[in-house]
Design a protein around this motif. Structure first.
Motif, PDB file in Angstrom:
ATOM      1  N   ASN A  11       0.847  -1.186   0.000  1.00  0.00           N
ATOM      2  CA  ASN A  11       0.000   0.000   0.000  1.00  0.00           C
ATOM      3  C   ASN A  11       0.887   1.242   0.000  1.00  0.00           C
ATOM      4  OD1 ASN A  11      -1.401   2.189   2.006  1.00  0.00           O
ATOM      5  ND2 ASN A  11      -2.848   1.220   0.617  1.00  0.00           N
ATOM      6  N   ILE A  12       0.595   2.151  -0.889  1.00  0.00           N
ATOM      7  CA  ILE A  12       1.327   3.424  -0.900  1.00  0.00           C
ATOM      8  C   ILE A  12       0.353   4.502  -0.446  1.00  0.00           C
ATOM      9  CG2 ILE A  12       2.549   5.102  -2.323  1.00  0.00           C
ATOM     10  CD1 ILE A  12       3.266   2.802  -4.230  1.00  0.00           C
ATOM     11  N   SER A  13       0.713   5.196   0.618  1.00  0.00           N
ATOM     12  CA  SER A  13      -0.186   6.251   1.089  1.00  0.00           C
ATOM     13  C   SER A  13       0.640   7.452   1.537  1.00  0.00           C
ATOM     14  CB  SER A  13      -1.041   5.739   2.247  1.00  0.00           C
ATOM     15  OG  SER A  13      -0.220   5.427   3.347  1.00  0.00           O
ATOM     16  N   PHE A  14      -0.006   8.554   1.715  1.00  0.00           N
ATOM     17  CA  PHE A  14       0.721   9.742   2.166  1.00  0.00           C
ATOM     18  C   PHE A  14      -0.218  10.633   2.960  1.00  0.00           C
ATOM     19  CE2 PHE A  14      -1.311  11.067  -1.712  1.00  0.00           C
ATOM     20  CZ  PHE A  14      -1.553  12.426  -1.573  1.00  0.00           C
ATOM     21  N   ASP A  15       0.399  11.503   3.758  1.00  0.00           N
ATOM     22  CA  ASP A  15      -0.384  12.439   4.565  1.00  0.00           C
ATOM     23  C   ASP A  15      -0.556  13.746   3.808  1.00  0.00           C
ATOM     24  OD1 ASP A  15      -0.636  10.740   6.747  1.00  0.00           O
ATOM     25  OD2 ASP A  15       1.319  11.332   7.537  1.00  0.00           O
ATOM     26  N   ASP A  25       3.575  17.405   1.468  1.00  0.00           N
ATOM     27  CA  ASP A  25       4.944  17.610   1.943  1.00  0.00           C
ATOM     28  C   ASP A  25       5.996  17.416   0.861  1.00  0.00           C
ATOM     29  OD1 ASP A  25       3.942  18.121   4.457  1.00  0.00           O
ATOM     30  OD2 ASP A  25       4.001  16.002   5.032  1.00  0.00           O
ATOM     31  N   ALA A  26       5.649  16.685  -0.179  1.00  0.00           N
ATOM     32  CA  ALA A  26       6.632  16.394  -1.237  1.00  0.00           C
ATOM     33  C   ALA A  26       5.916  16.033  -2.525  1.00  0.00           C
ATOM     34  CB  ALA A  26       7.526  15.230  -0.803  1.00  0.00           C
ATOM     35  N   ILE A  27       6.546  16.346  -3.644  1.00  0.00           N
ATOM     36  CA  ILE A  27       5.947  15.968  -4.939  1.00  0.00           C
ATOM     37  C   ILE A  27       5.923  14.445  -5.070  1.00  0.00           C
ATOM     38  CG2 ILE A  27       8.074  16.125  -6.312  1.00  0.00           C
ATOM     39  CD1 ILE A  27       4.727  17.448  -7.539  1.00  0.00           C
ATOM     40  N   ALA A  28       6.908  13.778  -4.465  1.00  0.00           N
ATOM     41  CA  ALA A  28       6.941  12.297  -4.546  1.00  0.00           C
ATOM     42  C   ALA A  28       5.651  11.693  -3.992  1.00  0.00           C
ATOM     43  CB  ALA A  28       8.150  11.761  -3.791  1.00  0.00           C
ATOM     44  N   ASP A  29       5.028  12.386  -3.045  1.00  0.00           N
ATOM     45  CA  ASP A  29       3.773  11.871  -2.474  1.00  0.00           C
ATOM     46  C   ASP A  29       2.677  11.782  -3.528  1.00  0.00           C
ATOM     47  OD1 ASP A  29       4.895  11.647   0.015  1.00  0.00           O
ATOM     48  OD2 ASP A  29       4.011  13.493   0.807  1.00  0.00           O
ATOM     49  N   ILE A  30       2.626  12.789  -4.407  1.00  0.00           N
ATOM     50  CA  ILE A  30       1.540  12.777  -5.401  1.00  0.00           C
ATOM     51  C   ILE A  30       2.027  12.263  -6.762  1.00  0.00           C
ATOM     52  CG2 ILE A  30       0.140  14.516  -4.219  1.00  0.00           C
ATOM     53  CD1 ILE A  30       1.060  16.502  -6.457  1.00  0.00           C
ATOM     54  N   LEU A  31       3.275  11.806  -6.812  1.00  0.00           N
ATOM     55  CA  LEU A  31       3.774  11.123  -8.016  1.00  0.00           C
ATOM     56  C   LEU A  31       4.544   9.871  -7.580  1.00  0.00           C
ATOM     57  CD1 LEU A  31       3.875  11.310 -11.135  1.00  0.00           C
ATOM     58  CD2 LEU A  31       6.128  12.358 -10.889  1.00  0.00           C
ATOM     59  N   PRO A  32       3.815   8.916  -6.996  1.00  0.00           N
ATOM     60  CA  PRO A  32       4.502   7.685  -6.581  1.00  0.00           C
ATOM     61  C   PRO A  32       4.990   6.912  -7.806  1.00  0.00           C
ATOM     62  CG  PRO A  32       2.134   7.454  -6.281  1.00  0.00           C
ATOM     63  CD  PRO A  32       2.368   8.860  -6.736  1.00  0.00           C
TER      64      PRO A  32
END
Ligand code: THU
Length: 160
Positions: free
Chosen positions: A5-9, A145-152
């Motif tokens: 699961n990939i998730s982010f805050d 917090d980071a672009i990586a969060d919305i571009l996994p």
């Protein structure tokens, strides 16, 4: 096979008024940039304000073209300007806001896939996260917090 699961805050603010002063000022600059958009074809105006680690702020707005694909999104106008004029200076944060001539944009505007990829390039290069503040014309503001969060699973130079 395993499933991962990939998730982010993500932080959700009720409005621009709820932001810390520095973030609010960055978003206000994005609003000013948005008002300079050139979007006669979509009537969708976007502004971006990029905060650099040296405290400098550069802005951009979407620039459309009669040959549609020749136009460019606000985020890339701003980020490429930063890269071209302040090479080697890290990008800390980008505020983005969108408004339409046709309706009130009350939902935060998230960067398109091409812009995520372009911003990701700088995030990987600088080895430090680039935070994002996202807003429509009014209403809720989202903070990533980071672009990586919305571009996994991003495609990066590591593959080349
Ligand atoms: N646009 C942006 O400036 N940023 C985005 O991330 C999404 C879309 C612009 C491009 C075009 O000028 C208009 O919005 C409609 O797609």
């Amino acid at each position: 096979m395993i499933k991962q699961n990939i998730s982010f805050d993500i932080s959700v603010y009720d409005s621009i008024e709820e932001l810390w002063l520095g973030d609010k000022e960055l978003m206000q600059l994005a609003i000013l940039a948005r008002e300079k958009a050139y979007a006669p074809y979509s009537s969708f105006n976007v502004g971006a304000a990029v905060l650099l680690e040296n405290g400098k702020i550069v802005t951009g707005s979407n620039q459309e073209n009669a040959a549609y694909p020749s136009g460019l999104c606000a985020e890339r106008v701003a980020v490429f300007y930063a890269g071209a004029n302040y090479p080697g200076i890290k990008i800390e944060k980008i505020a983005i806001t969108a408004a339409s001539i046709n309706y009130v944009v009350e939902k935060p505007a998230a960067p398109c896939g091409n812009c995520r990829q372009a911003i990701s390039e700088y995030e990987v290069k600088q080895k430090a996260p680039i935070a994002l503040l996202l807003m429509g014309e009014k209403g809720k503001v989202l903070k990533c917090d980071a672009i990586a969060d919305i571009l996994p699973l991003a495609f990066t130079s590591n593959y080349l």
